[in-house]
Design a protein around this motif. Sequence first.
Motif, PDB file in Angstrom:
ATOM      1  N   THR A 122      -8.095  39.353   2.076  1.00 40.17           N
ATOM      2  CA  THR A 122      -6.845  38.836   1.524  1.00 40.17           C
ATOM      3  C   THR A 122      -5.878  39.990   1.277  1.00 40.17           C
ATOM      4  O   THR A 122      -6.291  41.134   1.081  1.00 40.17           O
ATOM      5  N   CYS A 123      -4.592  39.687   1.259  1.00 36.66           N
ATOM      6  CA  CYS A 123      -3.579  40.741   1.074  1.00 36.66           C
ATOM      7  C   CYS A 123      -3.344  40.988  -0.414  1.00 36.66           C
ATOM      8  O   CYS A 123      -2.229  40.857  -0.918  1.00 36.66           O
ATOM      9  N   SER A 124      -4.412  41.348  -1.126  1.00 33.66           N
ATOM     10  CA  SER A 124      -4.333  41.678  -2.544  1.00 33.66           C
ATOM     11  C   SER A 124      -4.092  43.179  -2.707  1.00 33.66           C
ATOM     12  O   SER A 124      -4.394  43.965  -1.802  1.00 33.66           O
TER      13      SER A 124
ATOM     14  N   PHE B 216      -3.492  50.373  -2.105  1.00 33.51           N
ATOM     15  CA  PHE B 216      -4.003  49.845  -0.837  1.00 33.51           C
ATOM     16  C   PHE B 216      -3.840  48.330  -0.779  1.00 33.51           C
ATOM     17  O   PHE B 216      -4.040  47.632  -1.779  1.00 33.51           O
ATOM     18  N   ASP B 217      -3.534  47.804   0.402  1.00 33.55           N
ATOM     19  CA  ASP B 217      -3.842  46.413   0.671  1.00 33.55           C
ATOM     20  C   ASP B 217      -5.364  46.331   0.748  1.00 33.55           C
ATOM     21  O   ASP B 217      -6.012  47.252   1.255  1.00 33.55           O
TER      22      ASP B 217
ATOM     23  N   SER C 205      -3.421  49.883   8.210  1.00 31.56           N
ATOM     24  CA  SER C 205      -3.270  49.015   9.373  1.00 31.56           C
ATOM     25  C   SER C 205      -1.833  48.538   9.487  1.00 31.56           C
ATOM     26  O   SER C 205      -1.198  48.165   8.489  1.00 31.56           O
ATOM     27  N   LEU C 206      -1.320  48.540  10.703  1.00 32.51           N
ATOM     28  CA  LEU C 206       0.014  48.020  10.963  1.00 32.51           C
ATOM     29  C   LEU C 206       0.133  46.579  10.469  1.00 32.51           C
ATOM     30  O   LEU C 206       1.186  46.171   9.967  1.00 32.51           O
ATOM     31  N   CYS C 207      -0.933  45.803  10.585  1.00 36.10           N
ATOM     32  CA  CYS C 207      -0.924  44.400  10.169  1.00 36.10           C
ATOM     33  C   CYS C 207      -0.525  44.273   8.707  1.00 36.10           C
ATOM     34  O   CYS C 207       0.402  43.533   8.359  1.00 36.10           O
ATOM     35  N   SER C 208      -1.199  45.000   7.842  1.00 36.56           N
ATOM     36  CA  SER C 208      -0.929  44.899   6.402  1.00 36.56           C
ATOM     37  C   SER C 208       0.462  45.400   6.058  1.00 36.56           C
ATOM     38  O   SER C 208       1.218  44.739   5.326  1.00 36.56           O
ATOM     39  N   LEU C 209       0.822  46.571   6.558  1.00 34.37           N
ATOM     40  CA  LEU C 209       2.083  47.183   6.154  1.00 34.37           C
ATOM     41  C   LEU C 209       3.294  46.392   6.641  1.00 34.37           C
ATOM     42  O   LEU C 209       4.294  46.276   5.936  1.00 34.37           O
TER      43      LEU C 209
ATOM     44  N   ILE D  35      -5.419  41.475   7.886  1.00 35.63           N
ATOM     45  CA  ILE D  35      -5.377  40.483   6.820  1.00 35.63           C
ATOM     46  C   ILE D  35      -6.241  39.304   7.268  1.00 35.63           C
ATOM     47  O   ILE D  35      -6.315  38.986   8.452  1.00 35.63           O
ATOM     48  N   ASP D  36      -6.895  38.632   6.326  1.00 36.08           N
ATOM     49  CA  ASP D  36      -7.859  37.587   6.702  1.00 36.08           C
ATOM     50  C   ASP D  36      -7.242  36.474   7.544  1.00 36.08           C
ATOM     51  O   ASP D  36      -7.821  36.051   8.550  1.00 36.08           O
ATOM     52  N   ALA D  37      -6.062  36.000   7.158  1.00 33.78           N
ATOM     53  CA  ALA D  37      -5.431  34.927   7.937  1.00 33.78           C
ATOM     54  C   ALA D  37      -5.097  35.386   9.346  1.00 33.78           C
ATOM     55  O   ALA D  37      -5.216  34.613  10.305  1.00 33.78           O
ATOM     56  N   HIS D  38      -4.725  36.648   9.479  1.00 34.49           N
ATOM     57  CA  HIS D  38      -4.345  37.164  10.785  1.00 34.49           C
ATOM     58  C   HIS D  38      -5.562  37.351  11.684  1.00 34.49           C
ATOM     59  O   HIS D  38      -5.467  37.211  12.908  1.00 34.49           O
TER      60      HIS D  38
END
Length: 489
Positions: free
Chosen positions: A86-88, A169-170, A186-190, A259-262
């Motif tokens: 998750t993006c926590s 951190f994410d 990760s590019l995904c999170s940022l 991220i989990d959804a991604h």
Amino acid sequence: MLGEDQEPGSYYVGVDVGTGSVRAALVDQKGVLLAFADQPIYKWEPQFNHHEQSSEDIWTACCVVTKKVVQGIDLNQIRGLGFDATCSLVVLDKQFHPLPVNFEGDSHRNIIMWLDHRAVSQVHRINETKHSVLQYVGGVMSVEMQAPKLLWLKENLRETCWDKAGHFFDLPDFLSWKATGVTARSLCSLVCKWTYSAERGWDDSFWKMIGLEDFVADNYSKIGNQVLPPGASLGNGLTPEAAKDLGLPAGIAVAASLIDAHAGGLGVIGADVRGHGLACEGQPVTSRLAVICGTSSCHMGISKDPIFVPGVWGPYFSAMVPGFWLNEGGQSVTGKLIDHMVQGHAAFPELQAKATARCQSVYAYLNSHLDLIKKAQPVGFLTVDLHVWPDFHGNRSPLADLTLKGMVTGLKLSQDLDNLAILYLATVQAIAFGTRLIIEAMQGAGHSISTLFLCGGLSKNPLFVQMHADITGGNGKNEQSWESCVSQT
């Protein structure tokens, strides 16, 4: 990227950290699932809309499930490890020790969860700036993203947290750091949660405008100045210390996280549907909408060119599928809402007892009970006089209004099991109508979507899937043939 030049008999371990549990899977080089394990994780709610977790507790749970899935195999055949979560927001000091994100000063609780809404004032002020980066989050930043949470920490926990912080951190990036010692993000999170641009990097003017110029001054070292695409191999792989914790060989490749959804979206967007007789066979991946439905629901659609959808996050470049732009709609706490409505009903104890007697989940029992009470019409018509507005935790998309509240109309004095079953059905239908609203917003902005691909816990509920097929298929907006291709993960 991981997975290239695979050897026969290779195994891979994936760790998925959700809102309430950690799951691990062992797969072979063809993606066949060989073992699975899960472990609950703790959540704290010290006051309303404050939701916290512990990075130490989550890492411990990761170690438990990973050791379980590799039992009985040759560890030397494990080639790679990947994390999604998750993006926590995880907060550590300069020595990588946990810092408190709460007024109680409990450093064990060092994560502000994705669904936390404490930063309402901060997100309103950020949105009032109308900064250009907001164009890439649907025009309005969500309280679920990291900038408002960071600003809240600076304004409310200056001495106990902010001034001592060395790393933000994410959660997915925290896990890859824990495994490798590499602080690259990760590019995904940022891109999706921190306003980073895959093309332009950080925007100094944004952070200065909202009062977080601290990050600019130290060249973003606390939030990430080394960025890698998802799946890229990190450093020298799994460290000896992390290998011992996880029960895996040191040095195996560890992938930059998602991220989990991604991670779910990537899996179903790229699903091979050839030979299954589905209408979506032969259509481009841009015609697919991945709906990841668990505690919350995320609606992931990709395009070759950027599409700006008011109230829908993105467009994000290469955040999920390399070379494609991503739009992400969502409904906050959908699975949690269903639980809330069912568990808060007066007939819930009766439901529990009857479901237990049949060795069924409460939802399997409710689905069968709805079939018993329906008349000649389809089950969906049982709610002709009962309606739910599902935004109990605000609206994520496409209204993008965190102040919205939920509503139920058509209530009667009845508190029996029939009434509970119909309220449950109306809640599921409300969520499906929310999905339809998101689809219509994306279609109106330029997406061409013809197929829903569902994954996550709620996709295993036949009623949830059927209501989505019925309600999104009958929108009357176009002549396209709709279908639901369901992947249960």
